[in-house]
Structures are given as C-alpha cells and as structure tokens.
Design a protein around this motif. Structure first.
Motif, PDB file in Angstrom:
ATOM      1  N   ARG A  14       0.818  -1.217   0.000  1.00 47.57           N
ATOM      2  CA  ARG A  14       0.000   0.000   0.000  1.00 47.57           C
ATOM      3  C   ARG A  14       0.855   1.271   0.000  1.00 47.57           C
ATOM      4  O   ARG A  14       0.965   1.974   0.991  1.00 47.57           O
ATOM      5  CB  ARG A  14      -0.991  -0.016   1.154  1.00 47.57           C
ATOM      6  CG  ARG A  14      -1.949  -1.200   1.081  1.00 47.57           C
ATOM      7  CD  ARG A  14      -3.019  -1.151   2.138  1.00 47.57           C
ATOM      8  NE  ARG A  14      -3.963  -0.072   1.860  1.00 47.57           N
ATOM      9  CZ  ARG A  14      -4.610   0.601   2.814  1.00 47.57           C
ATOM     10  NH1 ARG A  14      -4.395   0.345   4.071  1.00 47.57           N
ATOM     11  NH2 ARG A  14      -5.462   1.542   2.481  1.00 47.57           N
ATOM     12  N   PHE A  15       1.452   1.523  -1.147  1.00 50.65           N
ATOM     13  CA  PHE A  15       2.120   2.796  -1.394  1.00 50.65           C
ATOM     14  C   PHE A  15       1.834   3.224  -2.828  1.00 50.65           C
ATOM     15  O   PHE A  15       1.392   2.426  -3.658  1.00 50.65           O
ATOM     16  CB  PHE A  15       3.626   2.725  -1.118  1.00 50.65           C
ATOM     17  CG  PHE A  15       4.403   1.735  -1.954  1.00 50.65           C
ATOM     18  CD1 PHE A  15       4.927   2.080  -3.193  1.00 50.65           C
ATOM     19  CD2 PHE A  15       4.650   0.450  -1.473  1.00 50.65           C
ATOM     20  CE1 PHE A  15       5.656   1.175  -3.955  1.00 50.65           C
ATOM     21  CE2 PHE A  15       5.384  -0.466  -2.224  1.00 50.65           C
ATOM     22  CZ  PHE A  15       5.890  -0.101  -3.464  1.00 50.65           C
ATOM     23  N   ILE A  16       2.056   4.489  -3.106  1.00 49.05           N
ATOM     24  CA  ILE A  16       1.805   5.077  -4.421  1.00 49.05           C
ATOM     25  C   ILE A  16       3.110   5.090  -5.220  1.00 49.05           C
ATOM     26  O   ILE A  16       4.178   5.336  -4.665  1.00 49.05           O
ATOM     27  CB  ILE A  16       1.261   6.507  -4.266  1.00 49.05           C
ATOM     28  CG1 ILE A  16      -0.118   6.477  -3.571  1.00 49.05           C
ATOM     29  CG2 ILE A  16       1.156   7.220  -5.614  1.00 49.05           C
ATOM     30  CD1 ILE A  16      -0.608   7.846  -3.145  1.00 49.05           C
ATOM     31  N   VAL A  17       3.018   4.814  -6.514  1.00 49.25           N
ATOM     32  CA  VAL A  17       4.182   4.883  -7.400  1.00 49.25           C
ATOM     33  C   VAL A  17       3.965   6.031  -8.382  1.00 49.25           C
ATOM     34  O   VAL A  17       2.902   6.133  -9.003  1.00 49.25           O
ATOM     35  CB  VAL A  17       4.380   3.575  -8.176  1.00 49.25           C
ATOM     36  CG1 VAL A  17       5.688   3.627  -8.979  1.00 49.25           C
ATOM     37  CG2 VAL A  17       4.370   2.373  -7.247  1.00 49.25           C
ATOM     38  N   VAL A  18       4.965   6.875  -8.513  1.00 48.66           N
ATOM     39  CA  VAL A  18       4.901   8.026  -9.424  1.00 48.66           C
ATOM     40  C   VAL A  18       6.111   7.996 -10.346  1.00 48.66           C
ATOM     41  O   VAL A  18       7.251   7.939  -9.883  1.00 48.66           O
ATOM     42  CB  VAL A  18       4.867   9.357  -8.637  1.00 48.66           C
ATOM     43  CG1 VAL A  18       4.878  10.538  -9.600  1.00 48.66           C
ATOM     44  CG2 VAL A  18       3.641   9.423  -7.734  1.00 48.66           C
ATOM     45  N   CYS A  19       5.861   8.034 -11.642  1.00 43.19           N
ATOM     46  CA  CYS A  19       6.934   8.087 -12.639  1.00 43.19           C
ATOM     47  C   CYS A  19       6.863   9.425 -13.379  1.00 43.19           C
ATOM     48  O   CYS A  19       6.028   9.598 -14.280  1.00 43.19           O
ATOM     49  CB  CYS A  19       6.814   6.934 -13.627  1.00 43.19           C
ATOM     50  SG  CYS A  19       7.179   5.320 -12.927  1.00 43.19           S
ATOM     51  N   PRO A  20       7.710  10.377 -13.016  1.00 42.65           N
ATOM     52  CA  PRO A  20       7.741  11.657 -13.736  1.00 42.65           C
ATOM     53  C   PRO A  20       8.329  11.477 -15.142  1.00 42.65           C
ATOM     54  O   PRO A  20       9.109  10.552 -15.389  1.00 42.65           O
ATOM     55  CB  PRO A  20       8.656  12.532 -12.867  1.00 42.65           C
ATOM     56  CG  PRO A  20       8.859  11.777 -11.598  1.00 42.65           C
ATOM     57  CD  PRO A  20       8.667  10.340 -11.912  1.00 42.65           C
ATOM     58  N   ALA A  21       7.961  12.376 -16.017  1.00 42.89           N
ATOM     59  CA  ALA A  21       8.464  12.338 -17.393  1.00 42.89           C
ATOM     60  C   ALA A  21       9.561  13.368 -17.595  1.00 42.89           C
ATOM     61  O   ALA A  21       9.476  14.483 -17.093  1.00 42.89           O
ATOM     62  CB  ALA A  21       7.323  12.595 -18.367  1.00 42.89           C
ATOM     63  N   SER A  22      10.584  12.968 -18.342  1.00 42.56           N
ATOM     64  CA  SER A  22      11.649  13.893 -18.731  1.00 42.56           C
ATOM     65  C   SER A  22      11.929  13.706 -20.210  1.00 42.56           C
ATOM     66  O   SER A  22      12.654  12.797 -20.605  1.00 42.56           O
ATOM     67  CB  SER A  22      12.924  13.638 -17.919  1.00 42.56           C
ATOM     68  OG  SER A  22      13.974  14.436 -18.418  1.00 42.56           O
ATOM     69  N   LYS A  23      11.324  14.547 -21.017  1.00 44.17           N
ATOM     70  CA  LYS A  23      11.524  14.449 -22.468  1.00 44.17           C
ATOM     71  C   LYS A  23      12.864  15.023 -22.898  1.00 44.17           C
ATOM     72  O   LYS A  23      13.347  14.757 -23.996  1.00 44.17           O
ATOM     73  CB  LYS A  23      10.381  15.165 -23.197  1.00 44.17           C
ATOM     74  CG  LYS A  23       9.005  14.564 -22.930  1.00 44.17           C
ATOM     75  CD  LYS A  23       7.931  15.315 -23.688  1.00 44.17           C
ATOM     76  CE  LYS A  23       6.550  14.689 -23.497  1.00 44.17           C
ATOM     77  NZ  LYS A  23       6.047  14.844 -22.130  1.00 44.17           N
TER      78      LYS A  23
END
Length: 259
Positions: A47-56
């Motif tokens: 029970r944790f959140i995963v965040v994948c930021p974008a870097s173009k």
C-alpha cells in the motif's frame, strides 16, 4: 514549462500513504519505467503510491546546460502530491535507473529535506558538478560488474567523471557514520542465468541508518528481476537472482524523515 507524470494508486488507496518516485532512464518514458521496474504488485500488497515523472529532455543530473531545473521539478512534484493526494510527507522515496539513477543521486545530495531514502540502479554519482553528498541519508546502490554503458569501476562517462560503485559506497558510509565493516551476503545463481549477487550492508548502530550496495556479478545495464529491454549484446544480462523492486521497498519502508 509544462511537466507531467504517471501515477499508480494501489487498491484501497487512502490518505497518508508513502510514495515511491521512480525515474526512468535516458530515451525512456514513464510507461517504460513502469514496465521495467514494476512496483505495482508490491504497491498493492504494501500500500504505497508509485509516481513516474516524465523527462523528455533528459534528466539534468549534471551541469544544467539546458537551464532546466529538475531538482526544483521533483521538489514541486512532492509538494503537489502532498497537497492534492494527502500522501505521507515523511515517507517520500526516490529510485531510478541509468540517467534516472544519476538524477536520484543528485536529489539525495540536494533534496534530503524532502526525501527519506534513495535507491539507485545502474548509476553512481557525478563528480565535480557543483554538488556532493552533504547530509546523512539511507541509500542503496545496485550495479552490474559488466555494465557496458555506466562502468562499475567509474571514470569517464560521455565526457564527465563518475564515481565507481565501491567509491560511492565508501563516500556515503563515511557521511552516514556507518560501521566501515559490512555484513556481506552472497546470493548464488539460483536462476542459472550466469549472474550472482553480493550484498554489502553498512549500518550506523546509533541511528539505524544503512548504506547498502548490491554488486551484480556479470550483470549489465539492467534492472534485476525486470524486463530485458534490449538484447544482451547491447546492455548485458538482466539478473533474475534479485528482485530489485522487492529489495528496494524492503529497504525504503524502514525509514521516514525525522527518525
């Protein structure tokens, strides 16, 4: 500049959940990072959140030649998550591979007031880039000895200088005031894929803070337990003797800011 990210909310998500920010490598994307470093089954269970930021544009982990402040971007992203999703601000963790790993290492140096722990795969840390480790932090490095892109032994990388895997471990051990004699565990080649794992654990007996190094013998520029995203002759072997997502979360969940 408009920036974006992809988020995974686990089943039965609630307020005050931890967050793992997962940074993709060069020429990759959040979608690719979710496939390569699939934290989703772990996130559902733990029970944790995963965040994948974008870097173009490619993570600006060194001299900011493009005048893009990625440290500020991640800082503002954390603030956004806390404000809009009511996540646990004391349990924000960062991991990344390759270019994303170098960015995670920079964040460990410059955003320690927001991040509880960092884990870096197939990367170390740039030298002489205007920043360096300053504040104690729990940190993990996972690196293959046969990495054909980011050399395990450090040195020159596309015109810049990087620490070797052993040297960056030593640097953080000293900063975290850990016992310089590690507990060493050798994980055999049970997967029969030609790789084996050596884990070194350095611990500060007073604070509980650890520096952990995983050496993937014969491993390539890859995420252990992940997807072989390019042929072995280009990036080397992906070890199946370690599930990096499980190992990273087991490390992360020991820590939060303020303890």
């Amino acid at each position: 500049m408009k920036r974006d990210f992809t988020m995974y909310l686990p089943d039965n998500a609630t307020e005050n959940m931890p967050v793992v920010i997962s940074l993709h490598g060069g020429f990759a994307s959040p979608k690719g990072q979710f496939r390569l470093a699939n934290f989703r089954p772990v996130a559902d269970r733990e029970r944790f959140i995963v965040v994948c930021p974008a870097s173009k544009h490619g993570w600006q982990d060194g001299k900011n030649v493009k005048r893009i402040d990625d440290v500020k971007f991640i800082d503002e992203l954390i603030t956004y998550l806390v404000y809009n999703y009511h996540v646990n601000a004391n349990r924000i963790y960062v991991t990344g591979i390759s270019k994303g790993g170098f960015m995670a290492a920079r964040l460990a140096c410059q955003l320690g007031n927001k991040i509880a722990a960092v884990a870096i795969v197939a990367a170390t840390l740039n030298t002489n880039e205007g920043y360096a480790p300053q504040y104690p932090m729990p940190i993990m490095f996972i690196h293959g000895t046969k990495d054909p892109i980011v050399p395990y032994k450090g040195g020159n990388l596309f015109g810049r200088s990087i620490y070797s895997h052993p040297d960056i471990i030593k640097k953080w051990v000293l900063l975290d005031n850990c016992n310089p004699k590690p507990v060493i565990t050798t994980m055999p080649d049970t997967a029969k894929d030609g790789t084996s794992i050596v884990k070194e654990e350095y611990t500060n007996a007073v604070t509980g803070m650890q520096v952990i190094g995983y050496t993937v013998n014969n491993g390539g520029h890859t995420w252990p337990g992940g997807w072989q995203y390019l042929p072995g002759f280009i990036i080397g072997k992906t070890s199946k003797n370690l599930n990096a997502c499980e190992a990273i979360w087991a490390f992360f969940k020991l820590y939060q800011l303020g303890n």
